[in-house]
Design a protein around this motif. Structure first.
Motif, PDB file in Angstrom:
ATOM      1  N   ILE A  26       0.859  -1.183   0.000  1.00  0.00           N
ATOM      2  CA  ILE A  26       0.000   0.000   0.000  1.00  0.00           C
ATOM      3  C   ILE A  26       0.899   1.238   0.000  1.00  0.00           C
ATOM      4  O   ILE A  26       1.899   1.292   0.740  1.00  0.00           O
ATOM      5  CB  ILE A  26      -0.935  -0.009   1.222  1.00  0.00           C
ATOM      6  N   SER A  27       0.549   2.196  -0.792  1.00  0.00           N
ATOM      7  CA  SER A  27       1.359   3.406  -0.906  1.00  0.00           C
ATOM      8  C   SER A  27       1.535   4.076   0.452  1.00  0.00           C
ATOM      9  O   SER A  27       0.572   4.271   1.197  1.00  0.00           O
ATOM     10  CB  SER A  27       0.668   4.384  -1.871  1.00  0.00           C
ATOM     11  N   GLY A  28       2.783   4.391   0.773  1.00  0.00           N
ATOM     12  CA  GLY A  28       3.071   5.061   2.040  1.00  0.00           C
ATOM     13  C   GLY A  28       3.371   4.120   3.194  1.00  0.00           C
ATOM     14  O   GLY A  28       3.783   4.571   4.265  1.00  0.00           O
ATOM     15  N   HIS A  29       3.173   2.832   2.983  1.00  0.00           N
ATOM     16  CA  HIS A  29       3.475   1.872   4.050  1.00  0.00           C
ATOM     17  C   HIS A  29       4.970   1.590   4.077  1.00  0.00           C
ATOM     18  O   HIS A  29       5.547   1.117   3.097  1.00  0.00           O
ATOM     19  CB  HIS A  29       2.698   0.576   3.828  1.00  0.00           C
ATOM     20  N   VAL A  30       5.589   1.852   5.217  1.00  0.00           N
ATOM     21  CA  VAL A  30       7.041   1.694   5.302  1.00  0.00           C
ATOM     22  C   VAL A  30       7.430   0.280   5.710  1.00  0.00           C
ATOM     23  O   VAL A  30       8.528  -0.163   5.432  1.00  0.00           O
ATOM     24  CB  VAL A  30       7.673   2.722   6.263  1.00  0.00           C
ATOM     25  N   SER A  31       6.512  -0.429   6.365  1.00  0.00           N
ATOM     26  CA  SER A  31       6.821  -1.776   6.835  1.00  0.00           C
ATOM     27  C   SER A  31       6.238  -2.810   5.871  1.00  0.00           C
ATOM     28  O   SER A  31       5.093  -2.687   5.435  1.00  0.00           O
ATOM     29  CB  SER A  31       6.235  -2.013   8.233  1.00  0.00           C
ATOM     30  N   LEU A  32       7.057  -3.800   5.572  1.00  0.00           N
ATOM     31  CA  LEU A  32       6.631  -4.850   4.648  1.00  0.00           C
ATOM     32  C   LEU A  32       7.074  -6.193   5.192  1.00  0.00           C
ATOM     33  O   LEU A  32       8.211  -6.349   5.634  1.00  0.00           O
ATOM     34  CB  LEU A  32       7.223  -4.606   3.249  1.00  0.00           C
ATOM     35  N   TYR A  33       6.165  -7.132   5.178  1.00  0.00           N
ATOM     36  CA  TYR A  33       6.407  -8.464   5.738  1.00  0.00           C
ATOM     37  C   TYR A  33       6.134  -9.520   4.675  1.00  0.00           C
ATOM     38  O   TYR A  33       5.183  -9.412   3.902  1.00  0.00           O
ATOM     39  CB  TYR A  33       5.458  -8.734   6.907  1.00  0.00           C
ATOM     40  N   TRP A  34       6.924 -10.558   4.704  1.00  0.00           N
ATOM     41  CA  TRP A  34       6.660 -11.763   3.922  1.00  0.00           C
ATOM     42  C   TRP A  34       6.337 -12.911   4.876  1.00  0.00           C
ATOM     43  O   TRP A  34       7.047 -13.112   5.876  1.00  0.00           O
ATOM     44  CB  TRP A  34       7.860 -12.155   3.061  1.00  0.00           C
ATOM     45  N   TYR A  35       5.291 -13.645   4.535  1.00  0.00           N
ATOM     46  CA  TYR A  35       4.865 -14.803   5.311  1.00  0.00           C
ATOM     47  C   TYR A  35       4.628 -15.976   4.367  1.00  0.00           C
ATOM     48  O   TYR A  35       4.430 -15.806   3.163  1.00  0.00           O
ATOM     49  CB  TYR A  35       3.557 -14.493   6.072  1.00  0.00           C
ATOM     50  N   ARG A  36       4.623 -17.154   4.949  1.00  0.00           N
ATOM     51  CA  ARG A  36       4.275 -18.369   4.213  1.00  0.00           C
ATOM     52  C   ARG A  36       3.185 -19.050   5.011  1.00  0.00           C
ATOM     53  O   ARG A  36       3.266 -19.116   6.256  1.00  0.00           O
ATOM     54  CB  ARG A  36       5.516 -19.262   4.079  1.00  0.00           C
ATOM     55  N   GLN A  37       2.169 -19.540   4.319  1.00  0.00           N
ATOM     56  CA  GLN A  37       1.052 -20.155   5.023  1.00  0.00           C
ATOM     57  C   GLN A  37       0.746 -21.527   4.450  1.00  0.00           C
ATOM     58  O   GLN A  37       0.469 -21.649   3.249  1.00  0.00           O
ATOM     59  CB  GLN A  37      -0.199 -19.267   4.958  1.00  0.00           C
ATOM     60  N   ALA A  38       0.800 -22.525   5.311  1.00  0.00           N
ATOM     61  CA  ALA A  38       0.402 -23.879   4.924  1.00  0.00           C
ATOM     62  C   ALA A  38      -1.081 -24.041   5.212  1.00  0.00           C
ATOM     63  O   ALA A  38      -1.654 -23.332   6.060  1.00  0.00           O
ATOM     64  CB  ALA A  38       1.218 -24.901   5.708  1.00  0.00           C
ATOM     65  N   LEU A  39      -1.688 -24.989   4.535  1.00  0.00           N
ATOM     66  CA  LEU A  39      -3.126 -25.237   4.699  1.00  0.00           C
ATOM     67  C   LEU A  39      -3.442 -25.577   6.147  1.00  0.00           C
ATOM     68  O   LEU A  39      -2.767 -26.396   6.777  1.00  0.00           O
ATOM     69  CB  LEU A  39      -3.531 -26.393   3.780  1.00  0.00           C
ATOM     70  N   GLY A  40      -4.427 -24.888   6.711  1.00  0.00           N
ATOM     71  CA  GLY A  40      -4.842 -25.181   8.076  1.00  0.00           C
ATOM     72  C   GLY A  40      -3.950 -24.592   9.151  1.00  0.00           C
ATOM     73  O   GLY A  40      -4.148 -24.871  10.340  1.00  0.00           O
ATOM     74  N   GLN A  41      -2.996 -23.769   8.742  1.00  0.00           N
ATOM     75  CA  GLN A  41      -2.078 -23.147   9.698  1.00  0.00           C
ATOM     76  C   GLN A  41      -2.148 -21.624   9.595  1.00  0.00           C
ATOM     77  O   GLN A  41      -2.611 -21.080   8.593  1.00  0.00           O
ATOM     78  CB  GLN A  41      -0.644 -23.606   9.415  1.00  0.00           C
ATOM     79  N   GLY A  42      -1.648 -20.968  10.615  1.00  0.00           N
ATOM     80  CA  GLY A  42      -1.521 -19.524  10.528  1.00  0.00           C
ATOM     81  C   GLY A  42      -0.300 -19.151   9.712  1.00  0.00           C
ATOM     82  O   GLY A  42       0.598 -19.980   9.509  1.00  0.00           O
ATOM     83  N   PRO A  43      -0.245 -17.916   9.229  1.00  0.00           N
ATOM     84  CA  PRO A  43       0.933 -17.477   8.490  1.00  0.00           C
ATOM     85  C   PRO A  43       2.202 -17.589   9.341  1.00  0.00           C
ATOM     86  O   PRO A  43       2.171 -17.312  10.545  1.00  0.00           O
ATOM     87  CB  PRO A  43       0.608 -16.021   8.148  1.00  0.00           C
ATOM     88  N   GLU A  44       3.287 -17.958   8.681  1.00  0.00           N
ATOM     89  CA  GLU A  44       4.584 -18.128   9.336  1.00  0.00           C
ATOM     90  C   GLU A  44       5.543 -17.082   8.791  1.00  0.00           C
ATOM     91  O   GLU A  44       5.717 -16.951   7.577  1.00  0.00           O
ATOM     92  CB  GLU A  44       5.082 -19.541   9.044  1.00  0.00           C
ATOM     93  N   PHE A  45       6.177 -16.354   9.695  1.00  0.00           N
ATOM     94  CA  PHE A  45       7.047 -15.231   9.325  1.00  0.00           C
ATOM     95  C   PHE A  45       8.265 -15.664   8.519  1.00  0.00           C
ATOM     96  O   PHE A  45       8.913 -16.674   8.831  1.00  0.00           O
ATOM     97  CB  PHE A  45       7.505 -14.545  10.611  1.00  0.00           C
ATOM     98  N   LEU A  46       8.565 -14.876   7.501  1.00  0.00           N
ATOM     99  CA  LEU A  46       9.784 -15.097   6.724  1.00  0.00           C
ATOM    100  C   LEU A  46      10.775 -13.940   6.930  1.00  0.00           C
ATOM    101  O   LEU A  46      11.900 -14.146   7.350  1.00  0.00           O
ATOM    102  CB  LEU A  46       9.462 -15.245   5.238  1.00  0.00           C
ATOM    103  N   THR A  47      10.326 -12.719   6.616  1.00  0.00           N
ATOM    104  CA  THR A  47      11.241 -11.590   6.679  1.00  0.00           C
ATOM    105  C   THR A  47      10.473 -10.277   6.790  1.00  0.00           C
ATOM    106  O   THR A  47       9.287 -10.210   6.473  1.00  0.00           O
ATOM    107  CB  THR A  47      12.186 -11.581   5.467  1.00  0.00           C
ATOM    108  N   TYR A  48      11.195  -9.236   7.272  1.00  0.00           N
ATOM    109  CA  TYR A  48      10.585  -7.928   7.510  1.00  0.00           C
ATOM    110  C   TYR A  48      11.480  -6.823   6.969  1.00  0.00           C
ATOM    111  O   TYR A  48      12.707  -6.851   7.153  1.00  0.00           O
ATOM    112  CB  TYR A  48      10.375  -7.734   9.012  1.00  0.00           C
ATOM    113  N   PHE A  49      10.875  -5.842   6.315  1.00  0.00           N
ATOM    114  CA  PHE A  49      11.576  -4.663   5.824  1.00  0.00           C
ATOM    115  C   PHE A  49      11.006  -3.411   6.470  1.00  0.00           C
ATOM    116  O   PHE A  49       9.780  -3.266   6.609  1.00  0.00           O
ATOM    117  CB  PHE A  49      11.400  -4.513   4.313  1.00  0.00           C
ATOM    118  N   ASN A  50      11.899  -2.496   6.813  1.00  0.00           N
ATOM    119  CA  ASN A  50      11.522  -1.154   7.199  1.00  0.00           C
ATOM    120  C   ASN A  50      12.111  -0.230   6.127  1.00  0.00           C
ATOM    121  O   ASN A  50      13.333  -0.114   6.026  1.00  0.00           O
ATOM    122  CB  ASN A  50      12.073  -0.805   8.586  1.00  0.00           C
TER     123      ASN A  50
END
Lengths: 113, 109
Positions: A26-50
């Motif tokens: 989204i324009s103006g958003h400084v924080s960006l996250y990547w996640y991976r999600q397996a079926l039936g699970q919550g998202p799992e953190f990969l990496t974070y950018f500021n």
């Protein structure tokens, strides 16, 4: 667009090939996250950018995974020498600031055959 | 011990009833707490955020936070069939959001 945009929506690749997944936050958003999600699970953190700085890559499974955000906007998650176990839904989220409300894109479904 | 724990359910409530979803977290230093709704095959959609102890209401949704007990809950009043989904609790600690495995809610017409 108004939301987080990810491309491609679906990617089928052969084992051993490299893939690049794109996230347009989204324009103006400084924080960006990547996640991976397996079926039936919550998202799992990969990496974070500021902005353009990758401040946390503790969730990347191994050195075949890398990510960048060179201009502090669009980010690319690259997986080299893909393996079948890499098959998953990869999700990107962005927020105005670290810890504030984060919004997810539609995700990229990666299938390694 | 997982960072965020949720009852996986499934939870079934009749239409018009109150649905109560619960979540506990392990890091006492966590400051931001969120509830996401995820329909099958779709991406998580933010529905509530809460940052301080107490209740926060938004329409039919109420989030409750108790930092002393490390407990977050979501109440859905007047449940509708369209509320049937998986609800994910998320806690922001450090540089990441930690997610629970989600609670599956079914609202029976």
């Amino acid at each position: 667009g108004a939301g987080v945009s990810q491309s491609p929506r679906y990617k089928v690749t052969k084992r051993g090939q490299d893939v690049a997944l794109r996230c347009d936050p989204i324009s103006g958003h400084v924080s960006l996250y990547w996640y991976r999600q397996a079926l039936g699970q919550g998202p799992e953190f990969l990496t974070y950018f500021n902005y353009e700085a990758q401040q946390d890559k503790s969730g990347l499974p191994n050195d075949r995974f890398s990510a960048e955000r060179p201009e502090g906007s669009i980010s690319t998650l690259t997986i080299q020498r893909t393996e079948q176990r890499d098959s998953a839904m990869y999700r990107c989220a962005s927020s105005l600031a670290r810890g504030s409300e984060a919004f997810f894109g539609q995700g990229t479904r990666l299938t390694v055959v | 011990q997982k960072e965020v724990e949720q009852n996986s359910g499934p939870l079934s409530v009749p239409e018009g009833a109150i649905a109560s979803l619960n979540c506990t977290y392990s890091d006492r230093g966590s400051q931001s707490f969120f509830w996401y709704r995820q329909y099958s095959g779709k991406s998580p959609e933010l529905i509530m955020s809460i940052y301080s102890n107490g209740d926060k209401e938004d329409g039919r949704f109420t989030a409750q936070l108790n930092k002393a007990s490390q407990y977050v809950s979501l109440l859905i009043r007047d449940s509708q069939p369209s509320d049937s989904a998986t609800y994910l609790c998320a806690v922001h600690t450090g540089n990441q959001f930690y997610f629970g495995t989600g609670t599956s809610l079914t609202v029976i017409p």
